[in-house]
Design a protein around this motif. Structure first.
Motif, short mmCIF file in Angstrom:
data_model
loop_
_atom_site.label_atom_id
_atom_site.label_comp_id
_atom_site.label_asym_id
_atom_site.label_seq_id
_atom_site.Cartn_x
_atom_site.Cartn_y
_atom_site.Cartn_z
N THR A 23 0.81 -1.22 0.00
CA THR A 23 0.00 0.00 0.00
C THR A 23 0.84 1.27 0.00
N MET A 29 0.48 0.76 -6.26
CA MET A 29 -0.79 1.42 -5.96
C MET A 29 -1.07 2.65 -6.82
N LYS A 33 -1.62 5.27 -3.45
CA LYS A 33 -0.58 5.01 -2.44
C LYS A 33 -0.88 5.79 -1.16
#
Length: 65
Positions: A23, A29, A33
């Motif tokens: 993450t 991501m 993010k």
């Protein structure tokens, strides 16, 4: 303590560490993010949880009382 709780204590770091890594990765991501301050809080929580789980496992095995 039941064996399922001990297994969950062992398995938790294998789930939470990749979760924080993935993450917080811009490559994985993209725009979703997590922010830097959230990443730091996540790592602090991860270290605390892993340390407490290690303590619990050592207590269960009988190394610590």
């Amino acid at each position: 303590m039941t064996s399922s709780q001990v297994f969950l204590s062992i398995a938790l770091p294998f789930a939470i560490i990749p979760l924080v890594l993935f993450t917080s990765s811009k490559k994985i991501m993209g725009e979703f993010k997590i922010k830097t301050w959230v990443k730091w809080l996540a790592w602090i929580a991860t270290v605390i949880l892993v340390a407490l789980n290690i303590y619990l496992i050592l207590q269960t095995v009988g190394i610590l009382k």
